[in-house]
Design a protein around this motif. Structure first.
Motif, PDB file in Angstrom:
ATOM      1  N   ILE A  88       8.295  10.103   6.946  1.00 54.87           N
ATOM      2  CA  ILE A  88       8.111   9.137   5.855  1.00 54.87           C
ATOM      3  C   ILE A  88       8.842   7.857   6.244  1.00 54.87           C
ATOM      4  N   SER A  89       8.141   6.730   6.242  1.00 55.94           N
ATOM      5  CA  SER A  89       8.796   5.449   6.520  1.00 55.94           C
ATOM      6  C   SER A  89       9.170   4.825   5.185  1.00 55.94           C
ATOM      7  N   GLY A  90      10.495   4.661   4.934  1.00 53.10           N
ATOM      8  CA  GLY A  90      10.964   4.057   3.683  1.00 53.10           C
ATOM      9  C   GLY A  90      11.630   5.063   2.767  1.00 53.10           C
ATOM     10  N   ALA A  91      12.934   4.845   2.517  1.00 62.74           N
ATOM     11  CA  ALA A  91      13.670   5.704   1.568  1.00 62.74           C
ATOM     12  C   ALA A  91      13.804   4.974   0.242  1.00 62.74           C
ATOM     13  N   GLY A  92      12.700   4.337  -0.196  1.00 63.45           N
ATOM     14  CA  GLY A  92      12.704   3.661  -1.496  1.00 63.45           C
ATOM     15  C   GLY A  92      12.314   4.663  -2.573  1.00 63.45           C
ATOM     16  N   ILE A  93      11.644   4.168  -3.580  1.00 63.92           N
ATOM     17  CA  ILE A  93      11.313   5.005  -4.732  1.00 63.92           C
ATOM     18  C   ILE A  93      10.241   6.030  -4.348  1.00 63.92           C
ATOM     19  N   VAL A 131      12.927  11.110   7.015  1.00 62.60           N
ATOM     20  CA  VAL A 131      12.744   9.790   6.412  1.00 62.60           C
ATOM     21  C   VAL A 131      13.418   8.747   7.290  1.00 62.60           C
ATOM     22  N   VAL A 132      12.651   7.721   7.701  1.00 67.63           N
ATOM     23  CA  VAL A 132      13.254   6.629   8.473  1.00 67.63           C
ATOM     24  C   VAL A 132      13.351   5.419   7.553  1.00 67.63           C
ATOM     25  N   GLU A 133      14.552   4.837   7.480  1.00 62.10           N
ATOM     26  CA  GLU A 133      14.801   3.733   6.537  1.00 62.10           C
ATOM     27  C   GLU A 133      15.462   2.582   7.294  1.00 62.10           C
ATOM     28  N   GLY A 138      20.241  -3.869  -7.435  1.00 59.39           N
ATOM     29  CA  GLY A 138      18.845  -4.292  -7.266  1.00 59.39           C
ATOM     30  C   GLY A 138      18.226  -4.697  -8.592  1.00 59.39           C
ATOM     31  N   ASN A 139      16.960  -5.181  -8.527  1.00 56.44           N
ATOM     32  CA  ASN A 139      16.266  -5.620  -9.749  1.00 56.44           C
ATOM     33  C   ASN A 139      16.002  -4.422 -10.647  1.00 56.44           C
ATOM     34  N   PRO A 140      16.068  -4.632 -11.957  1.00 60.60           N
ATOM     35  CA  PRO A 140      15.755  -3.510 -12.847  1.00 60.60           C
ATOM     36  C   PRO A 140      14.261  -3.158 -12.791  1.00 60.60           C
ATOM     37  N   ALA A 147       5.725   4.576   3.261  1.00 58.87           N
ATOM     38  CA  ALA A 147       6.213   4.287   1.898  1.00 58.87           C
ATOM     39  C   ALA A 147       7.213   3.145   2.034  1.00 58.87           C
ATOM     40  N   ASP A 148       6.856   2.180   2.880  1.00 58.01           N
ATOM     41  CA  ASP A 148       7.803   1.127   3.254  1.00 58.01           C
ATOM     42  C   ASP A 148       7.472  -0.222   2.611  1.00 58.01           C
ATOM     43  N   GLY A 149       6.927  -0.154   1.386  1.00 59.25           N
ATOM     44  CA  GLY A 149       6.873  -1.333   0.536  1.00 59.25           C
ATOM     45  C   GLY A 149       5.771  -2.329   0.856  1.00 59.25           C
ATOM     46  N   VAL A 165       1.290  -4.191  -6.977  1.00 57.62           N
ATOM     47  CA  VAL A 165       1.157  -5.399  -7.797  1.00 57.62           C
ATOM     48  C   VAL A 165       2.599  -5.736  -8.136  1.00 57.62           C
ATOM     49  N   SER A 166       3.235  -6.559  -7.302  1.00 57.03           N
ATOM     50  CA  SER A 166       4.697  -6.684  -7.278  1.00 57.03           C
ATOM     51  C   SER A 166       5.383  -6.612  -8.630  1.00 57.03           C
ATOM     52  N   LEU A 167       4.869  -7.342  -9.614  1.00 56.32           N
ATOM     53  CA  LEU A 167       5.679  -7.511 -10.810  1.00 56.32           C
ATOM     54  C   LEU A 167       5.134  -6.814 -12.028  1.00 56.32           C
ATOM     55  N   PHE A 168       3.839  -6.860 -12.193  1.00 52.94           N
ATOM     56  CA  PHE A 168       3.278  -6.509 -13.502  1.00 52.94           C
ATOM     57  C   PHE A 168       2.535  -5.184 -13.484  1.00 52.94           C
ATOM     58  N   SER A 203       7.130   0.954  -9.929  1.00 54.74           N
ATOM     59  CA  SER A 203       8.062   2.054  -9.681  1.00 54.74           C
ATOM     60  C   SER A 203       7.530   3.347 -10.299  1.00 54.74           C
ATOM     61  N   THR A 204       6.904   3.226 -11.464  1.00 56.28           N
ATOM     62  CA  THR A 204       6.301   4.413 -12.084  1.00 56.28           C
ATOM     63  C   THR A 204       5.176   4.952 -11.199  1.00 56.28           C
ATOM     64  N   LEU A 205       4.349   4.044 -10.681  1.00 58.69           N
ATOM     65  CA  LEU A 205       3.238   4.480  -9.818  1.00 58.69           C
ATOM     66  C   LEU A 205       3.747   5.074  -8.509  1.00 58.69           C
TER      67      LEU A 205
HETATM   68  C1  LIG Z   1      11.501  -8.876  -8.780  1.00 56.79           C
HETATM   69  C2  LIG Z   1      10.805  -7.579  -9.007  1.00 56.79           C
HETATM   70  C3  LIG Z   1      10.850  -6.992 -10.268  1.00 56.79           C
HETATM   71  C4  LIG Z   1      10.174  -5.797 -10.487  1.00 56.79           C
HETATM   72  N1  LIG Z   1      10.217  -5.244 -11.725  1.00 56.79           N
HETATM   73  C5  LIG Z   1       9.580  -4.085 -11.966  1.00 56.79           C
HETATM   74  C6  LIG Z   1       9.632  -3.474 -13.248  1.00 56.79           C
HETATM   75  O1  LIG Z   1      10.243  -3.993 -14.178  1.00 56.79           O
HETATM   76  N2  LIG Z   1       8.990  -2.300 -13.429  1.00 56.79           N
HETATM   77  C7  LIG Z   1       8.315  -1.693 -12.411  1.00 56.79           C
HETATM   78  O2  LIG Z   1       7.750  -0.600 -12.606  1.00 56.79           O
HETATM   79  N3  LIG Z   1       8.241  -2.222 -11.175  1.00 56.79           N
HETATM   80  C8  LIG Z   1       8.856  -3.417 -10.938  1.00 56.79           C
HETATM   81  N4  LIG Z   1       8.789  -3.977  -9.707  1.00 56.79           N
HETATM   82  C9  LIG Z   1       7.999  -3.315  -8.659  1.00 56.79           C
HETATM   83  C10 LIG Z   1       8.773  -2.166  -8.031  1.00 56.79           C
HETATM   84  O3  LIG Z   1      10.042  -2.604  -7.580  1.00 56.79           O
HETATM   85  C11 LIG Z   1       7.976  -1.628  -6.831  1.00 56.79           C
HETATM   86  O4  LIG Z   1       6.639  -1.422  -7.214  1.00 56.79           O
HETATM   87  C12 LIG Z   1       8.573  -0.324  -6.343  1.00 56.79           C
HETATM   88  O5  LIG Z   1       9.878  -0.558  -5.869  1.00 56.79           O
HETATM   89  C13 LIG Z   1       7.691   0.278  -5.236  1.00 56.79           C
HETATM   90  O6  LIG Z   1       8.346   1.365  -4.653  1.00 56.79           O
HETATM   91  P1  LIG Z   1       8.124   1.709  -3.107  1.00 56.79           P
HETATM   92  O7  LIG Z   1       8.966   2.886  -2.834  1.00 56.79           O
HETATM   93  O8  LIG Z   1       6.676   1.722  -2.804  1.00 56.79           O
HETATM   94  O9  LIG Z   1       8.695   0.448  -2.345  1.00 56.79           O
HETATM   95  P2  LIG Z   1      10.188  -0.090  -2.257  1.00 56.79           P
HETATM   96  O10 LIG Z   1      10.949   0.245  -3.488  1.00 56.79           O
HETATM   97  O11 LIG Z   1      10.048  -1.517  -1.859  1.00 56.79           O
HETATM   98  O12 LIG Z   1      10.813   0.751  -1.063  1.00 56.79           O
HETATM   99  C14 LIG Z   1      10.434   0.541   0.260  1.00 56.79           C
HETATM  100  C15 LIG Z   1      11.540   1.069   1.164  1.00 56.79           C
HETATM  101  O13 LIG Z   1      11.102   0.947   2.506  1.00 56.79           O
HETATM  102  C16 LIG Z   1      12.133   0.363   3.282  1.00 56.79           C
HETATM  103  N5  LIG Z   1      11.494  -0.308   4.397  1.00 56.79           N
HETATM  104  C17 LIG Z   1      10.835  -1.498   4.389  1.00 56.79           C
HETATM  105  N6  LIG Z   1      10.371  -1.778   5.605  1.00 56.79           N
HETATM  106  C18 LIG Z   1      10.742  -0.738   6.403  1.00 56.79           C
HETATM  107  C19 LIG Z   1      10.541  -0.447   7.771  1.00 56.79           C
HETATM  108  N7  LIG Z   1       9.885  -1.291   8.569  1.00 56.79           N
HETATM  109  N8  LIG Z   1      11.046   0.708   8.261  1.00 56.79           N
HETATM  110  C20 LIG Z   1      11.742   1.573   7.454  1.00 56.79           C
HETATM  111  N9  LIG Z   1      11.960   1.326   6.153  1.00 56.79           N
HETATM  112  C21 LIG Z   1      11.454   0.190   5.634  1.00 56.79           C
HETATM  113  C22 LIG Z   1      12.859  -0.567   2.319  1.00 56.79           C
HETATM  114  O14 LIG Z   1      14.174  -0.869   2.764  1.00 56.79           O
HETATM  115  C23 LIG Z   1      12.848   0.272   1.048  1.00 56.79           C
HETATM  116  O15 LIG Z   1      13.929   1.162   0.997  1.00 56.79           O
HETATM  117  C24 LIG Z   1       9.448  -5.179  -9.458  1.00 56.79           C
HETATM  118  C25 LIG Z   1       9.413  -5.765  -8.182  1.00 56.79           C
HETATM  119  C26 LIG Z   1      10.067  -6.945  -7.968  1.00 56.79           C
HETATM  120  C27 LIG Z   1       9.986  -7.573  -6.619  1.00 56.79           C
END
Ligand SMILES: Cc1cc2nc3c(=O)[nH]c(=O)nc-3n(C[C@H](O)[C@H](O)[C@H](O)COP(=O)(O)OP(=O)(O)OC[C@H]3O[C@@H](n4cnc5c(N)ncnc54)[C@H](O)[C@@H]3O)c2cc1C
Length: 367
Positions: A6-11, A29-31, A40-42, A145-147, A283-286, A290-292
């Protein structure tokens, strides 16, 4: 099928690691970051994601780490409340990195921090992976899963400009440790096409700046100097607390700035490589991202467990089920952005009056 990188230790990545371990897979998991971060942002955990975190047993930790915000208030140049709305009471809102840290603490995967994938080569039996730091490895599956700016998507599907649309808005957030606010209230100040929010966070508040703009031709999401310039230009001459907030931006150690973007791909997988979370359908903001991310990770893990010997069937099942949740969210961007960042003075006044009317109606009903 056993080993999953898994690439990315995010949500999304942390939730997937947890559920894959529970289903008997061996996730790594590679992060890119150096370790588990906090703050971080709420972001919100609601609806289907709340069910998933409850099943993971981390709901009490999430509730303990949540903000206490109950209300969004619209303010004028003098800070007077001129509209607003209550926040949904079932939502859990907490800083994004706190959420990822709590989810990843629940998983017992191997973590490679401070590293990234540099090459992927797949054949019918597996995927050979090269890393920046760790020794190369071979895995049955690779999940990106790297955003928003996913490396896996770039390596396996193509350059990101083919999949990302700029939605006409830029967003910046900056932590402000000295900010003193009511812990229950987010303040939002608007001028046409501009919005500034002050959020109390969980002990460490922060500001968010939003502005409508066409795509900046040479925009680089990693260029902090460019971000500071764009922000200063967009909010020059601003009223309310904006001059003071802008003064603090150059000293900020953790400025986030990016285009509000939508990610769209015809398919979320190619062979043994698939995408999850923002990498697949941001869809970055709206868009309840995080739920999805949480709901999608649980769906993917369940699909892999149900089709253990047929990764293609598993990835098809994941995609067809999870797209039912992501599709409506991808369409919801315009109405949500009109509410948060009205483009005109008329739009701001109409929104404020509308929310005042709704509050009056609900007060009358409650009386
Ligand atoms: C300003 C802002 C406000 C937001 N507000 C809300 C909100 O109120 N409610 C809501 O539901 N969502 C909100 N979101 C959206 C939400 O943050 C994202 O949809 C959610 O974090 C997606 O999760 P994810 O795990 O896919 O990605 P991320 O949380 O972005 O995690 C990705 C992970 O991958 C890592 N990564 C990146 N590149 C690499 C790489 N090359 N190799 C290894 N690791 C890597 C990152 O460091 C990170 O740990 C907001 C986003 C922003 C920008």
């Amino acid at each position: 099928m056993k080993t999953v990188l898994i690439s990315g230790a995010g949500i999304a990545g942390s939730t997937l690691a947890y559920w894959l371990t529970r289903h008997g897979f061996e996730p790594t998991v590679v992060e890119r970051a150096r370790g588990r971060r906090s703050s971080g942002n709420p972001v919100d955990v609601r609806g289907p994601a709340r069910v998933v975190v409850e099943r993971m047993g981390v709901l009490p930790e999430l509730l303990a780490a949540a903000t206490r915000v109950t209300r969004l208030s619209f303010v004028d140049d003098h800070g007077r409340r001129i509209g607003g709305m209550a926040m949904p009471s079932d939502d859990i809102e907490l800083p994004r990195a706190d959420l990822a840290r709590l989810l990843s603490s629940a998983a017992t995967a191997d973590y490679l921090y401070d590293d990234t994938i540099t090459a992927l080569h797949q054949d019918p039996g597996g995927v050979d992976v090269t890393f920046e730091n760790a020794a190369p490895g071979r895995f049955d599956l690779v999940i990106g899963a790297d955003g928003l700016h996913s490396a896996v998507r770039r390596l396996a599907f193509g350059p990101e400009r083919r999949f990302i649309d700029h939605l006409g808005i830029y967003v910046a957030t900056v932590p402000l440790p000295d900010l003193v606010l009511d812990p229950h209230e987010v303040l939002l100040h608007n001028t046409p096409g501009r919005a500034v929010a002050l959020h109390p966070g969980t002990g460490r508040g922060g500001a968010a700046f939003f502005f409508r703009s066409r795509a900046v031709p040479d925009f680089d999401h990693r260029d902090t100097d460019q971000h500071k310039r764009l922000l200063a230009d967009a909010f020059a001459g601003g009223s309310w607390r904006i001059p003071d907030l802008l003064d603090q931006v150059p000293r900020a150690d953790d400025l986030f700035f990016d285009s509000v973007s939508r990610v769209r791909l015809g398919s979320w997988s190619t062979g043994r490589i698939a995408l999850l979370g923002d990498a697949a359908s941001c869809v970055s903001l709206f868009g309840d991202g995080s739920t999805l991310a949480i709901a999608g990770a649980a769906t993917l893990a369940d699909a892999l467990a149900a089709h253990r010997d047929d990764h293609a069937a598993a990835l098809r099942a994941y995609e067809s089920q999870h797209r039912r949740l992501t599709k409506p969210k991808q369409r919801f961007v315009s109405p949500a952005s009109r509410l948060l960042i009205p483009a005109t003075s008329y739009g701001i006044a109409a929104r404020n009056a509308g929310t005042r009317l709704l509050s009056a109606v609900s007060r009358t009903r409650a009386a």
